[in-house]
Design an enzyme around this catalytic site. Structure first.
Site, mmCIF file in Angstrom:
data_model
loop_
_atom_site.group_PDB
_atom_site.id
_atom_site.type_symbol
_atom_site.label_atom_id
_atom_site.label_comp_id
_atom_site.label_asym_id
_atom_site.label_seq_id
_atom_site.Cartn_x
_atom_site.Cartn_y
_atom_site.Cartn_z
ATOM 1 N N SER A 278 0.831 -1.201 0.000
ATOM 2 C CA SER A 278 0.000 0.000 0.000
ATOM 3 C C SER A 278 0.873 1.261 0.000
ATOM 4 C CB SER A 278 -0.943 -0.061 1.205
ATOM 5 O OG SER A 278 -1.994 0.849 1.077
ATOM 6 N N ASP A 506 -9.367 -4.275 -5.286
ATOM 7 C CA ASP A 506 -8.767 -3.595 -4.138
ATOM 8 C C ASP A 506 -9.489 -2.271 -3.893
ATOM 9 O OD1 ASP A 506 -7.079 -2.159 -2.343
ATOM 10 O OD2 ASP A 506 -5.349 -3.315 -3.022
ATOM 11 N N HIS A 534 -7.665 -5.884 -0.060
ATOM 12 C CA HIS A 534 -6.485 -5.032 -0.170
ATOM 13 C C HIS A 534 -5.224 -5.873 -0.096
ATOM 14 C CE1 HIS A 534 -4.171 -1.418 -0.023
ATOM 15 N NE2 HIS A 534 -3.852 -1.486 1.255
#
Length: 568
Positions: A278, A506, A534
């Protein structure tokens, strides 16, 4: 190469069985922080153009990487300050002025305050607070190591995302995150970036004030939701300034990337082997651009697009979480009577909105008489569940209880999201660090009228979370430090090959961002996981894991375009 289905997870990749809420806790620690904001706040909704009296620190464009102070559609961006870490006259690793930092060794010892950290060793790394002025003071960064359990081949540095996630806490999950061969071969090392948790972590509100902020129950002296949100942001900014004002200008990602090069040297690595999730992809890509010759094996999972402005990030996430909510509700309806929603997907979505509306009018009782479930807390819980489709059953059960008048389960999930502990304290400072870092890293559109129209669009098109994701740039206008970085592509010319991974469903980092980063990088391959949730590594069922492990362990670059499916 496209794989229409993924093989069953091999024994090397099968994690231990864990209870659903224990698994949820790990998800919260690793990936709960949304890139553009911590949790939905009631004060961030559509409405009149705000009159803030603040500087024009704004939000989004088309993400084409323009560098003339405008977004891709020609809108003027916020005025930028200058990062102390971006452009240095020399390579610090070769400059005598930085020798004390680059020559240090980490003294490893027990990790006394890391939950589940019995297999870890902890230490401290010292870095300059101001990278272009190494005499201006130091910051001590907390570092953790899960030592290789076999024949060690190197060190693999982790970042869990956020920004604001604790890499020290995340490293305790190393045996669950990686296959046994990777754990055998690498010292897996995490660190709390500057301003985060144990690394001079900034504190902006008391625990009691944080409760009010997250629940949306604080009396800010205004009837207007947007003005209330602005008042909270100002209050947080003032608290951060009072607690850590000297440090706030130096919490940008350029500075964190420079710190990571000191860590590379401290663990005796000529090149940095790195795994970022991320926001960690943004940190990793930034490092690769600063030090392309020092890039070793790099894996960037669930990418953030460096060319995006703040408003573009907000819009992408509003859409992503709306699509994730739709997928969750469709899956729920397919479960039959165990689903608290009924009818067609559109009807289920309306029932969810009605549920939120009812809580806004009358918060739900919980097992804690002092803490009813407010709409802000309920939305925070549901948002967290969108990160991991393996937890959707937990979400169905919690929502079923809530719709029957008991908000206890949803409150427990919301507390996991914010890392609130049973005694009322907060384990980390992610909800504050995310503002401090994002407001420095991502400028946006300065036009307040444009901001208002964009907020109205997000609320109309993405009704579940869109109303809470507008006005990001207006919120950052309250921050005491201006943004320090232009949205622009990262090429990292001379580095590579870098592995970028994207998940098609996602919600927090939409798949197109991974596509964009892979295209920007000078030498990269893109792996695709067709699934919900995610990040992909550790969730794909074996396909992504096997390709990445071959890269980490054998240096075999995965085939560009490899696609794995969550279906059997």
């Amino acid at each position: 190469m496209r794989l229409g289905s993924t093989p069953r997870r091999s024994p090397a990749h099968r994690p231990p069985t864990r209870r659903p809420l224990a698994r949820l806790s790990a998800v919260a620690a690793a990936a709960v922080l949304v890139v553009a904001g911590c949790v939905p706040q009631e004060g961030q909704g559509p409405g009149e153009t705000p009159s803030t009296g603040q500087s024009d620190n704004g939000g989004a464009g088309s993400g084409d990487g323009t560098t003339d102070g405008t977004s891709g559609d020609g809108q003027e961006l916020a005025t930028l300050g200058t990062s102390a870490a971006k452009d240095l006259p020399t390579d610090p690793a070769e400059d005598p002025a930085y020798a004390a930092y680059y020559e240090q060794d980490i003294t490893w010892g027990p990790c006394d305050d890391v939950e589940g950290g019995s297999e870890l060793e902890c230490g401290t790394l010292t870095v300059p607070m101001v990278w272009n002025d190494p005499g201006a003071g130091d910051i001590d960064l907390a570092v953790a190591r899960h030592a290789a359990s076999g024949n060690r081949t190197g060190s693999l540095i982790l970042n869990p995302g956020g920004p604001g996630g604790s890499g020290v806490d995340f490293t305790a999950s190393a045996p669950f995150l990686f296959s046994r061969p990777v754990v055998d071969a690498y010292d897996i090392i995490g660190f709390d970036p500057r301003g985060v948790a144990r690394s001079a972590g900034i504190q902006c509100l008391s625990d009691e004030e944080t409760d009010e902020y997250l629940a949306g129950t604080g009396d800010m002296g205004t009837e207007d939701p947007l003005e209330e949100g602005l008042a909270w942001m100002k209050r947080i900014a003032e608290g951060c300034q009072q607690d850590s004002g000297e440090l706030l200008p130096y919490l940008d990602t350029y500075s964190a990337a420079r710190d990571m090069d000191v860590l590379r040297a401290a663990v005796d690595s000529e090149q940095l082997d790195y795994f970022g999730y991320s926001y960690g992809t943004y940190l990793g890509a930034t490092y690769a651009d600063l030090y392309p010759e020092r890039v070793g094996k790099f894996v960037l999972d669930a990418a953030l697009d460096p060319s995006s402005t703040l408003d573009e990030i907000s819009a992408g996430q509003a859409e992503g979480f709306e699509l994730a909510t739709d997928a969750f509700l469709e899956d729920c309806l397919a479960q039959g009577d165990s689903c608290p929603f009924k009818g067609e997907p559109a009807e289920a979505n309306q029932q969810l909105q009605n549920f939120f509306d009812s809580i806004e009018a009358q918060p739900l009782e919980t097992s804690d008489p002092q803490r009813p479930l407010t709409v802000s807390l309920a939305q925070s819980a549901v948002l967290l569940l969108m990160y991991e489709d393996g937890l959707w059953q937990v979400g169905r059960d919690a929502l079923a209880q809530g719709m029957q008048g008991d908000g206890s389960a949803l409150l427990q999930i919301a507390d996991l999201s914010s890392e609130r502990q049973p005694d009322g304290s907060y384990k980390g400072n992610g909800m504050f660090a995310i503002n401090a870092i994002n407001c420095l890293d991502h400028p946006g559109i300065a036009d307040q009228e444009w901001q208002a129209k964009e907020a109205e669009r997000l609320a109309a098109e993405y009704p579940t979370f869109g109303p809470s994701m507008g006005y990001g740039a207006t919120m950052c206008a309250q921050w005491p430090v201006p943004p320090l970085r232009e949205p622009a592509p990262i090429s990292a010319e001379g580095a590579g090959p870098i592995v970028v991974i994207g998940t098609t469903g996602d919600p927090a980092t939409p798949y197109r961002w991974s596509q964009s980063l892979a295209e920007q990088l000078d030498d990269a391959v893109l792996l695709t996981f067709e699934g919900n949730g995610h990040t992909a590594y550790g969730r794909s069922g074996g396909c992504i894991e096997e390709a990445v492990d071959a890269y980490l362990l054998e240096g075999t670059t995965p085939q560009d375009g490899l696609t794995c499916s969550s279906g059997g």
